[in-house]
Enzyme design. Structure first.
Site, PDB file in Angstrom:
ATOM      1  N   HIS A   1      15.155  -6.083  23.652  1.00  0.00           N
ATOM      2  CA  HIS A   1      15.521  -7.475  23.930  1.00  0.00           C
ATOM      3  C   HIS A   1      15.570  -8.265  22.623  1.00  0.00           C
ATOM      4  O   HIS A   1      14.756  -8.007  21.723  1.00  0.00           O
ATOM      5  CB  HIS A   1      14.472  -8.122  24.836  1.00  0.00           C
ATOM      6  CG  HIS A   1      14.407  -7.526  26.195  1.00  0.00           C
ATOM      7  ND1 HIS A   1      13.707  -6.373  26.461  1.00  0.00           N
ATOM      8  CD2 HIS A   1      14.966  -7.912  27.368  1.00  0.00           C
ATOM      9  CE1 HIS A   1      13.826  -6.080  27.746  1.00  0.00           C
ATOM     10  NE2 HIS A   1      14.587  -6.988  28.326  1.00  0.00           N
TER      11      HIS A   1
ATOM     12  N   ASP B   1      15.543   4.523  -1.069  1.00  0.00           N
ATOM     13  CA  ASP B   1      16.854   4.210  -1.628  1.00  0.00           C
ATOM     14  C   ASP B   1      16.760   3.733  -3.071  1.00  0.00           C
ATOM     15  O   ASP B   1      17.551   4.143  -3.915  1.00  0.00           O
ATOM     16  CB  ASP B   1      17.548   3.141  -0.778  1.00  0.00           C
ATOM     17  CG  ASP B   1      18.895   2.752  -1.340  1.00  0.00           C
ATOM     18  OD1 ASP B   1      19.742   3.640  -1.535  1.00  0.00           O
ATOM     19  OD2 ASP B   1      19.104   1.544  -1.594  1.00  0.00           O
TER      20      ASP B   1
END
Length: 160
Positions: free
Chosen positions: A78, A128
């Site tokens: 949600h 990363d």
């Protein structure tokens, strides 16, 4: 705790759970992960000597952004008005960076997925930013440590 899976309809197809009848409560979740890396990689992170910039600052912002967008990437989540997000880093030893994400809301459904998403994306961001010097980094395990609020009650890893 019920064994019934609530994310399936009567046709056994995935659905977003209807929370419209649930009470609004204060909710919090805390998730944890870690990254194992070469000692020199962790030293460079600690000393701010990574060419791409301040690894922990970027990872922290990425984790916060990820928590806010969890409903965009996890199909049955949600959209939630998050009231607090905090990402913390600990240098556990000379090869381990630990990450912890705490997420809060006042709403009808919990923030476990937001905390898990935040800590996962923060860890991926560290990877990363450092992969050019250390492709052998290992992320995980990643787990929920704490959940408070809601009908199902509180959860604390190791106590349930």
């Amino acid at each position: 705790m019920s064994d019934q899976l609530t994310h399936f309809n009567e046709q056994n197809r995935a659905r977003m759970v209807d929370v419209s009848e649930k009470d609004i409560t204060k909710r919090e979740a805390v998730a944890h992960s870690k990254i194992i890396m070469k000692p020199e990689t962790l030293t460079r992170i600690r000393e701010g000597r990574v060419e791409k910039g301040d690894v922990l600052a970027v990872a922290q912002v990425a984790g916060v952004m990820a928590a806010k967008k969890t409903w965009d990437i996890i199909p049955m989540c949600h959209p939630l008005p998050l009231t607090g997000i905090d990402i913390r880093f600990t240098f556990a030893d000379d090869v381990t960076l630990e990450l912890e994400a705490a997420v809060k809301t006042t709403g009808k459904t919990g923030v476990e997925m937001e905390a898990l998403t935040a800590v996962s994306v923060a860890a991926l961001t560290v990877y990363d930013m450092c992969k050019a010097m250390d492709k052998e980094m290992v992320i995980g395990p990643t787990s929920l440590l704490l959940k408070t609020g809601g009908k199902s009650g509180d959860f604390r890893r190791g106590e349930n």
